[in-house]
Design a protein around this motif. Structure first.
Motif, PDB file in Angstrom:
ATOM      1  N   TYR A   8       3.508   5.510   3.470  1.00 53.49           N
ATOM      2  CA  TYR A   8       2.679   4.342   3.166  1.00 53.49           C
ATOM      3  C   TYR A   8       3.342   3.099   3.733  1.00 53.49           C
ATOM      4  N   SER A   9       2.524   2.134   4.144  1.00 58.33           N
ATOM      5  CA  SER A   9       3.053   0.807   4.460  1.00 58.33           C
ATOM      6  C   SER A   9       2.841  -0.055   3.221  1.00 58.33           C
ATOM      7  N   HIS A  10       3.470  -1.227   3.174  1.00 61.86           N
ATOM      8  CA  HIS A  10       3.290  -2.073   1.995  1.00 61.86           C
ATOM      9  C   HIS A  10       1.832  -2.545   1.892  1.00 61.86           C
ATOM     10  N   ASN A  11       1.141  -2.655   3.038  1.00 61.45           N
ATOM     11  CA  ASN A  11      -0.269  -3.055   3.021  1.00 61.45           C
ATOM     12  C   ASN A  11      -1.149  -1.955   2.421  1.00 61.45           C
ATOM     13  N   ASP A  12      -0.833  -0.669   2.713  1.00 62.43           N
ATOM     14  CA  ASP A  12      -1.577   0.453   2.124  1.00 62.43           C
ATOM     15  C   ASP A  12      -1.487   0.400   0.605  1.00 62.43           C
ATOM     16  N   ILE A  13      -0.290   0.171   0.117  1.00 62.18           N
ATOM     17  CA  ILE A  13      -0.087   0.130  -1.340  1.00 62.18           C
ATOM     18  C   ILE A  13      -0.825  -1.071  -1.935  1.00 62.18           C
ATOM     19  N   PHE A  14      -0.774  -2.206  -1.242  1.00 65.30           N
ATOM     20  CA  PHE A  14      -1.475  -3.410  -1.688  1.00 65.30           C
ATOM     21  C   PHE A  14      -2.974  -3.130  -1.827  1.00 65.30           C
ATOM     22  N   LEU A  15      -3.573  -2.478  -0.828  1.00 64.36           N
ATOM     23  CA  LEU A  15      -4.997  -2.167  -0.867  1.00 64.36           C
ATOM     24  C   LEU A  15      -5.320  -1.089  -1.900  1.00 64.36           C
ATOM     25  N   ILE A  26       5.253  -6.337  -3.705  1.00 66.90           N
ATOM     26  CA  ILE A  26       5.234  -4.931  -3.277  1.00 66.90           C
ATOM     27  C   ILE A  26       6.300  -4.704  -2.215  1.00 66.90           C
ATOM     28  N   GLN A  27       6.369  -5.633  -1.248  1.00 66.15           N
ATOM     29  CA  GLN A  27       7.354  -5.518  -0.164  1.00 66.15           C
ATOM     30  C   GLN A  27       8.768  -5.492  -0.722  1.00 66.15           C
ATOM     31  N   ALA A  28       9.078  -6.393  -1.662  1.00 66.07           N
ATOM     32  CA  ALA A  28      10.423  -6.473  -2.242  1.00 66.07           C
ATOM     33  C   ALA A  28      10.760  -5.195  -3.004  1.00 66.07           C
ATOM     34  N   THR A  29       9.777  -4.672  -3.761  1.00 63.44           N
ATOM     35  CA  THR A  29      10.000  -3.440  -4.535  1.00 63.44           C
ATOM     36  C   THR A  29      10.284  -2.260  -3.612  1.00 63.44           C
ATOM     37  N   LEU A  30       9.504  -2.144  -2.532  1.00 62.01           N
ATOM     38  CA  LEU A  30       9.700  -1.037  -1.599  1.00 62.01           C
ATOM     39  C   LEU A  30      11.079  -1.125  -0.937  1.00 62.01           C
ATOM     40  N   GLU A  31      11.498  -2.326  -0.552  1.00 61.80           N
ATOM     41  CA  GLU A  31      12.816  -2.501   0.069  1.00 61.80           C
ATOM     42  C   GLU A  31      13.931  -2.121  -0.905  1.00 61.80           C
ATOM     43  N   ASP A  36      18.019   1.855  -2.803  1.00 64.65           N
ATOM     44  CA  ASP A  36      18.510   2.754  -3.866  1.00 64.65           C
ATOM     45  C   ASP A  36      18.464   4.222  -3.440  1.00 64.65           C
ATOM     46  N   GLY A  37      17.823   4.516  -2.302  1.00 61.39           N
ATOM     47  CA  GLY A  37      17.791   5.890  -1.812  1.00 61.39           C
ATOM     48  C   GLY A  37      16.603   6.692  -2.297  1.00 61.39           C
ATOM     49  N   LEU A  38      15.695   6.075  -3.062  1.00 62.75           N
ATOM     50  CA  LEU A  38      14.510   6.808  -3.538  1.00 62.75           C
ATOM     51  C   LEU A  38      13.440   6.907  -2.444  1.00 62.75           C
ATOM     52  N   LEU A  39      13.406   5.923  -1.539  1.00 63.81           N
ATOM     53  CA  LEU A  39      12.466   5.935  -0.426  1.00 63.81           C
ATOM     54  C   LEU A  39      13.238   5.854   0.884  1.00 63.81           C
ATOM     55  N   VAL A  40      12.591   6.291   1.948  1.00 66.74           N
ATOM     56  CA  VAL A  40      13.160   6.166   3.283  1.00 66.74           C
ATOM     57  C   VAL A  40      12.265   5.195   4.045  1.00 66.74           C
ATOM     58  N   GLU A  41      12.906   4.213   4.692  1.00 60.00           N
ATOM     59  CA  GLU A  41      12.154   3.209   5.441  1.00 60.00           C
ATOM     60  C   GLU A  41      12.281   3.492   6.929  1.00 60.00           C
ATOM     61  N   LYS A  42      11.111   3.481   7.630  1.00 60.71           N
ATOM     62  CA  LYS A  42      11.122   3.660   9.081  1.00 60.71           C
ATOM     63  C   LYS A  42      10.317   2.514   9.673  1.00 60.71           C
ATOM     64  N   MET A  43      10.865   1.927  10.731  1.00 61.70           N
ATOM     65  CA  MET A  43      10.198   0.801  11.379  1.00 61.70           C
ATOM     66  C   MET A  43       9.432   1.312  12.603  1.00 61.70           C
ATOM     67  N   THR A  47       5.986  -3.006  11.775  1.00 58.18           N
ATOM     68  CA  THR A  47       5.512  -2.422  10.525  1.00 58.18           C
ATOM     69  C   THR A  47       6.545  -1.467   9.953  1.00 58.18           C
ATOM     70  N   ALA A  48       6.829  -1.652   8.662  1.00 53.24           N
ATOM     71  CA  ALA A  48       7.747  -0.752   7.968  1.00 53.24           C
ATOM     72  C   ALA A  48       6.924   0.287   7.223  1.00 53.24           C
ATOM     73  N   ILE A  49       7.287   1.554   7.385  1.00 58.52           N
ATOM     74  CA  ILE A  49       6.609   2.654   6.719  1.00 58.52           C
ATOM     75  C   ILE A  49       7.606   3.263   5.734  1.00 58.52           C
ATOM     76  N   TYR A  50       7.131   3.545   4.532  1.00 56.35           N
ATOM     77  CA  TYR A  50       7.980   4.091   3.484  1.00 56.35           C
ATOM     78  C   TYR A  50       7.469   5.460   3.077  1.00 56.35           C
ATOM     79  N   VAL A  51       8.428   6.378   2.892  1.00 54.46           N
ATOM     80  CA  VAL A  51       8.104   7.722   2.435  1.00 54.46           C
ATOM     81  C   VAL A  51       9.168   8.128   1.420  1.00 54.46           C
ATOM     82  N   VAL A  52       8.778   8.999   0.500  1.00 55.92           N
ATOM     83  CA  VAL A  52       9.723   9.448  -0.532  1.00 55.92           C
ATOM     84  C   VAL A  52      10.844  10.233   0.129  1.00 55.92           C
TER      85      VAL A  52
END
Length: 195
Positions: A8-15, A26-31, A36-43, A47-52
């Motif tokens: 998900y991107s932060h915009n997907d979660i927002f919508l 939302i952006q701050a929480t995802l970062e 903390d290692g719960l999500l993996v961020e890929k640029m 656009t930053a994409i987050y996955v568990v």
């Protein structure tokens, strides 16, 4: 996100949250979750994409994976078969719904019989009245009607041209000229002769 296990991107979660939460929150929480290692961020570009983080899930051994693959293939085959059966049933259902029922046929027959009786009565009345039409008289009437219709149309065109020329000379709209001249034109619903 863990339940869906998809990026998900932060915009997907927002919508997805119907814009109830601010984008910056939302952006701050995802970062923070990524740090903390719960999500993996890929640029991807900007656009930053987050996955568990997949380390949170237990690994599936080769035997279980093969078994799940076999079960999945079997279920796909069952679904395919059920869809085929459903399509065949729909086709059969259409056959029955498009056929006319006996009740509809009886109603149609009753209406047709009533129509025949009415027409027979009208024919009998015409015979009793002695109303007969000569074919020659009918043809003459049609010719006369055609001739008069052509004459009417040509005179109407001449009249329209004359009114247009006069209204142009007066430099007034046609409507105003008609009112000034107190002209009676054919109404819009007048029966126009045909030819």
């Amino acid at each position: 996100m863990k339940e869906q296990n998809r990026p998900y991107s932060h915009n997907d979660i927002f919508l997805n949250h119907a814009k109830r939460m601010p984008k910056t929150g939302i952006q701050a929480t995802l970062e923070k979750l990524a740090k903390d290692g719960l999500l993996v961020e890929k640029m991807y570009g900007k656009t930053a994409i987050y996955v568990v983080n997949q380390d949170q899930f237990e690994t599936v051994d080769e035997e279980s994976y093969k078994q799940l693959t076999v079960e999945n293939d079997q279920l796909r085959e069952i679904v395919k078969q059920k869809r085929k059966e459903a399509k065949e049933l729909e086709i059969e259902l259409r056959k029955y719904t498009t056929k006319i029922t006996s009740a509809q046929l009886k109603l149609n027959m009753k209406e047709k019989k009533e129509s025949i009786v009415t027409l027979k009565n009208q024919i009998e009345k015409l015979k009793e009245a002695g109303a007969s039409t000569n074919v020659e008289e009918l043809e003459n009437a049609v010719k006369c009607n055609t001739k008069l219709a052509k004459l009417w149309k040509s005179r109407k065109r001449i009249g329209d041209d004359m009114m247009s020329a006069v209204s142009e000379g007066l430099q007034k709209p046609m409507k105003v000229f008609i009112e000034l001249a107190d002209l009676n034109l054919d109404p819009a619903d007048a029966i126009i002769p045909k030819y």
